[in-house]
Scaffold this motif. Structure first.
Motif, short mmCIF file in Angstrom:
data_model
loop_
_atom_site.label_atom_id
_atom_site.label_comp_id
_atom_site.label_asym_id
_atom_site.label_seq_id
_atom_site.Cartn_x
_atom_site.Cartn_y
_atom_site.Cartn_z
N LEU A 153 28.63 27.36 160.12
CA LEU A 153 28.39 26.49 161.27
C LEU A 153 29.37 25.33 161.27
O LEU A 153 29.97 25.01 162.29
N ARG A 154 29.55 24.71 160.12
CA ARG A 154 30.46 23.57 160.00
C ARG A 154 31.90 23.99 160.31
O ARG A 154 32.63 23.25 160.96
N GLU A 155 32.31 25.19 159.86
CA GLU A 155 33.65 25.69 160.16
C GLU A 155 33.87 25.87 161.66
O GLU A 155 35.00 25.81 162.14
N ARG A 156 32.79 26.09 162.39
CA ARG A 156 32.88 26.27 163.84
C ARG A 156 32.65 24.97 164.59
O ARG A 156 32.42 24.97 165.79
N GLY A 157 32.68 23.85 163.86
CA GLY A 157 32.61 22.55 164.49
C GLY A 157 31.22 22.04 164.81
O GLY A 157 31.07 21.10 165.59
N VAL A 158 30.20 22.65 164.21
CA VAL A 158 28.83 22.22 164.48
C VAL A 158 28.45 21.16 163.44
O VAL A 158 28.42 21.43 162.25
N SER A 159 28.18 19.96 163.91
CA SER A 159 27.82 18.84 163.02
C SER A 159 26.37 18.98 162.54
O SER A 159 25.58 19.73 163.12
N HIS A 160 26.03 18.22 161.52
CA HIS A 160 24.65 18.22 161.03
C HIS A 160 23.67 17.77 162.12
O HIS A 160 22.62 18.42 162.30
N PRO A 161 23.99 16.70 162.89
CA PRO A 161 23.07 16.34 163.98
C PRO A 161 22.94 17.44 165.04
O PRO A 161 21.85 17.67 165.56
N ALA A 162 24.04 18.13 165.32
CA ALA A 162 23.98 19.23 166.30
C ALA A 162 23.13 20.38 165.77
O ALA A 162 22.42 21.04 166.54
N ILE A 163 23.18 20.63 164.47
CA ILE A 163 22.34 21.67 163.87
C ILE A 163 20.87 21.27 164.01
O ILE A 163 20.04 22.09 164.40
N ARG A 164 20.55 20.02 163.70
CA ARG A 164 19.17 19.55 163.84
C ARG A 164 18.69 19.70 165.28
O ARG A 164 17.56 20.12 165.53
N ARG A 165 19.55 19.35 166.24
CA ARG A 165 19.18 19.49 167.65
C ARG A 165 18.98 20.96 168.03
O ARG A 165 18.05 21.30 168.77
N ALA A 166 19.85 21.83 167.51
CA ALA A 166 19.73 23.26 167.81
C ALA A 166 18.44 23.83 167.25
O ALA A 166 17.78 24.66 167.89
N VAL A 167 18.05 23.39 166.06
CA VAL A 167 16.78 23.84 165.47
C VAL A 167 15.61 23.31 166.31
O VAL A 167 14.68 24.05 166.64
N ALA A 168 15.67 22.03 166.67
CA ALA A 168 14.59 21.43 167.47
C ALA A 168 14.46 22.10 168.83
O ALA A 168 13.34 22.26 169.35
N ALA A 169 15.59 22.52 169.40
CA ALA A 169 15.58 23.17 170.72
C ALA A 169 15.27 24.66 170.65
O ALA A 169 15.12 25.31 171.69
N GLY A 170 15.20 25.22 169.45
CA GLY A 170 14.93 26.64 169.30
C GLY A 170 16.14 27.53 169.41
O GLY A 170 16.02 28.75 169.52
N ARG A 171 17.33 26.94 169.37
CA ARG A 171 18.56 27.72 169.45
C ARG A 171 18.87 28.38 168.09
O ARG A 171 19.49 29.43 168.04
N LEU A 172 18.45 27.72 167.02
CA LEU A 172 18.58 28.23 165.66
C LEU A 172 17.24 28.06 164.95
O LEU A 172 16.48 27.14 165.28
N GLU A 173 16.99 28.90 163.96
CA GLU A 173 15.83 28.76 163.09
C GLU A 173 16.32 28.62 161.66
O GLU A 173 17.28 29.28 161.27
N ARG A 174 15.67 27.76 160.91
CA ARG A 174 16.02 27.59 159.50
C ARG A 174 15.31 28.69 158.71
O ARG A 174 14.09 28.80 158.76
N CYS A 175 16.09 29.53 158.00
CA CYS A 175 15.51 30.62 157.22
C CYS A 175 15.35 30.23 155.76
O CYS A 175 14.33 30.52 155.14
N HIS A 176 16.35 29.63 155.22
CA HIS A 176 16.40 29.15 153.84
C HIS A 176 17.27 27.91 153.84
O HIS A 176 17.96 27.63 154.82
N ARG A 177 17.31 27.24 152.72
CA ARG A 177 18.17 26.07 152.65
C ARG A 177 19.62 26.51 152.87
O ARG A 177 20.15 27.32 152.10
N GLY A 178 20.23 26.02 153.93
CA GLY A 178 21.61 26.34 154.23
C GLY A 178 21.83 27.64 154.99
O GLY A 178 22.95 28.00 155.28
#
Length: 92
Positions: A23-48
């Protein structure tokens, strides 16, 4: 701007999974990841490790999860590798 098509393409090539470093290699920041999880665009499966919503659970997904959790240089071995390589006697 985040190229979510690249994120989805990477995840789709890995049974719906993507690692934090990818995700980071594709320019997705940590805040953007948190927003994507909150919005349901991504789900956290395991740490990282994240997955696309609705990605079906399967043997292939479990194998990819293990590889992503173990990191660069990890490989499947024994029966798992035989199944990937479609050796006789190992169910696909």
């Amino acid at each position: 701007m985040i190229d979510w098509r690249a994120v989805v393409a990477t995840a789709n090539s890995q049974a719906g999974l993507i690692h934090l470093s990818q995700l980071r290699e594709r320019g997705v920041s940590h805040p953007a990841i948190r927003r994507a999880v909150a919005a349901g665009r991504l789900e956290r499966c395991h740490r990282g490790v994240f997955c696309l919503p609705g990605a079906p659970r399967s043997w292939e997904r479990a194998a990819h999860e293990a590889l992503l959790l173990c990191g660069t240089g990890s490989v499947l071995s024994h029966a798992s590798a035989a199944r990937v390589w479609r050796f006789d006697g190992f169910q696909q």
